[in-house]
Design an enzyme around this catalytic site. Structure first.
Site, short mmCIF file in Angstrom:
data_model
loop_
_atom_site.label_atom_id
_atom_site.label_comp_id
_atom_site.label_asym_id
_atom_site.label_seq_id
_atom_site.Cartn_x
_atom_site.Cartn_y
_atom_site.Cartn_z
N LYS A 22 -6.22 -4.94 -12.13
CA LYS A 22 -4.96 -4.78 -11.68
C LYS A 22 -5.00 -5.05 -9.89
O LYS A 22 -4.36 -5.21 -9.09
CB LYS A 22 -4.45 -2.94 -11.31
N CYS A 117 2.16 7.16 4.42
CA CYS A 117 1.19 6.68 5.21
C CYS A 117 0.97 6.83 6.85
O CYS A 117 1.84 6.29 7.38
CB CYS A 117 0.54 5.50 5.13
N ILE A 330 -15.69 8.86 0.16
CA ILE A 330 -14.75 7.56 0.13
C ILE A 330 -13.55 8.29 0.63
O ILE A 330 -12.95 8.39 1.29
CB ILE A 330 -14.69 6.91 -0.96
#
Length: 421
Positions: A22, A117, A330
Site C-alpha cells: 500500500k 494535521c 518515530i
C-alpha cells in the site's frame, strides 16, 4: 461497523501470498499524474486507501480502468479539475502526494490539508517548503494548500529535509522529475517504497539516481511517457504474518515477497527463537511449537527496525519468555494498543517512548477496539493465541492496510470470522 471474532489457540500452518505494498502503491498512483499518456500499475492491493485514491482521480475527471488482475490503467490527460477535496483527503493522509505531481505537470494544485494535521506540523511543512524551494508560490487558507508553479514551471533545487520524511521525499522527488534543471534531495528517506517509486518514475523516463541512499539526485525532463509497472510486495504485511506464526508456535511460508527489504525484522524473529529460511521471493518461519523469547526493539528509519512493526512485536513480547523493551523513536502516541492488550491480560508498562513488556504464558480473549492500522494488527495477533474468543471492534482500521486478512488467516488454519456491526 464490522467486527472480527477470533477463537485463539490454533497453531498457524500453511502458505499465503503477500499483496502489493500500500505504501508503495499510493505514491505510484499519484505519480501517474506526471505522465502524458496512459499508465498501467499492476499488483495493487484491494484496500480502502487504494479505492479512495482511485475515487479521487474520478473526482478530478480521470476515469481509471480496473481489471480483475489487480491492475489499473490511468490516463491523466482527461483531468478536468486540479482540486483534491477535503471529503476524500480527510480519510487518507497519503492524498497529499498528489500535490507535487499536479504542480509539476499542470502548474497548479489545490489540495485539502490531511485530516487533523495543523500546518505547523513538520511533515506537511516539509512538502510545502520543498515545493517553495523549487519556485512554487503556496498559500494555505480555508483548510487547503493552494500551490502555483512559476512561469516556465518548477525549477530544480537543492533541498535538505530537517527530519526524514517518506512522503515528503516522495512528493518532492515526483515534482523534481519534471522540473527544469537538477534537484538534489539531502537527508532523504531510504525506504524501499521510495526506491520503488523512483523505479516507476525511471520506467516513465525520469532521470533519478541515489534512491535508497540519503541523497537523491533528479535531473528534470520535459515529459514522462507511458509505462507498465508492478508494485513491490508489502513488507509490513509480510512481517505481520510472520509474527502471527511465531506467537502461535506455527509454521508459515509467505510467497511473492522480498526478504531483502525485511532484514531487521527477520533478525529479531530469529532472536526470538524462530527458524527462518528464505528464497528469492519467499520466507518461511517455523517455531516448532516453541514459545518465543522476548526481544528488545528500537524503531528508526529504514534500514533499521520499522515503526510499522512495533505493535506486532509488543504482542509477541506479551506472550514470550522473559521481558522485552520496545522503544518508539518515530511517532508519538503509538502505544494506544497497549491499553487494549491490558484487557487481555498483557503485562505492559509504558514509560515515555518505551514499553516494557513482561511475557505471560496465556492471554485471555476479550472485547477490544482497534485504534489505528498497526495497533489493530497487534490485536489480531494477540487474539490468535489467546484463550477463548476475542471480539475486535472498529476493524475498518485493519481494512486500510491488510487485504483479505480473515481469508488469509483462515488459509493458515485460524478460527476467524467477520460479523456485521
Amino acid at each position: 461497523m464490522d467486527k472480527l471474532i477470533i477463537t485463539g489457540g490454533v497453531r498457524l500452518d500453511g502458505e499465503i501470498r503477500i499483496s502489493g505494498a500500500k505504501n508503495s502503491a499510493l505514491p505510484i498512483l499519484a505519480a501517474t499524474l506526471l505522465c502524458d499518456g496512459p499508465v498501467t500499475v499492476a499488483n495493487l492491493p484491494h484496500l480502502h486507501d487504494i479505492t479512495t485514491m482511485i475515487e479521487l482521480f474520478g473526482r478530478m475527471g480521470i476515469e481509471p480502468v480496473i481489471d480483475e488482475k489487480l491492475s489499473v490503467e490511468i490516463d491523466p490527460r482527461t483531468i478536468k479539475t486540479l482540486v483534491a477535496p477535503y471529503e476524500l483527503v480527510k480519510t487518507m493522509r497519503a492524498s497529499i502526494l498528489v500535490l507535487g505531481p499536479m504542480v509539476a505537470r499542470f502548474g497548479e494544485a489545490e489540495v485539502a490539508l490531511p485530516g487533523g494535521c495543523a500546518i505547523g506540523s513538520r511533515p506537511v511543512d516539509l512538502h510545502i517548503r520543498g515545493l517553495e524551494a523549487m519556485g512554487a508560490v503556496i498559500d494555505v487558507e480555508g483548510g487547503y494548500i493552494k500551490a502555483k508553479a512559476p512561469e516556465g514551471g518548477l525549477r530544480g533545487a537543492n533541498f535538505f529535509f530537517d527530519t526524514v520524511s517518506v512522503t515528503g521525499t516522495e512528493n518532492i522527488m515526483m515534482a523534481a522529475a519534471l522540473a527544469r534543471g537538477r534537484s538534489v534531495l539531502q537527508n532523504a528517506a531510504r525506504e524501499p517504497e521510495v526506491v520503488d517509486l523512483a523505479n516507476f518514475l525511471i520506467a516513465m523516463g525520469a532521470k533519478i539516481s541515489g534512491a535508497g541512499t540519503d541523497t537523491i539526485t533528479i535531473d528534470g525532463v520535459e515529459r514522462l511517457h507511458s509505462a507498465i509497472y508492478k508494485v513491490m510486495p508489502d513488507r509490513i504485511e509480510t512481517g505481520t504474518y510472520l509474527v502471527a506464526a511465531a506467537v502461535t508456535g506455527g509454521r508459515v511460508k509467505v510467497k511473492d515477497t522480498d526478504p531483502t527489504i525485511l532484514e531487521a525484522v527477520l533478525e529479531k524473529l530469529k532472536e526470538a527463537g524462530a527458524e527462518v529460511t528464505t528464497g528469492s521471493d519467499w520466507i518461511e518461519l517455523n517455531m516448532h511449537g516453541k514459545r518465543p523469547k522476548a526481544v528488545n526493539v528500537r524503531t528508526a528509519p529504514y534500514p533499521a527496525f520499522p515503526t510499522d512493526m512495533q505493535a506486532q512485536f509488543i504482542s509477541l513480547n506479551a506472550i514470550a519468555e522473559g521481558t522485552g523493551a520496545v522503544i518508539e523513536t518515530i511517532f508519538e502516541n503509538r502505544f494506544m494498543h497497549v491499553y487494549e492488550l491490558h484487557r487481555m491480560g498483557a503485562k505492559i508498562q509504558v514509560e515515555g517512548n518505551t514499553a516494557i513488556v513482561t511475557g505471560t504464558e496465556i492471554l485471555k480473549g476479550a472485547p477490544v477496539m482497534a485504534t489505528d492500522l498497526r495497533a489493530s494488527a497487534s490485536l489480531v495477533i494477540s487474539a490468535l493465541m489467546a484463550e477463548g474468543d476475542t471480539l475486535i471492534d472498529r476493524i475498518y482500521h485493519i481494512d486500510r492496510g491488510y487485504e483479505c486478512i480473515e481469508e488469509k488467516l483462515q488459509m493458515l488454519g485460524a478460527k476467524i470470522r467477520r460479523v456485521p456491526g
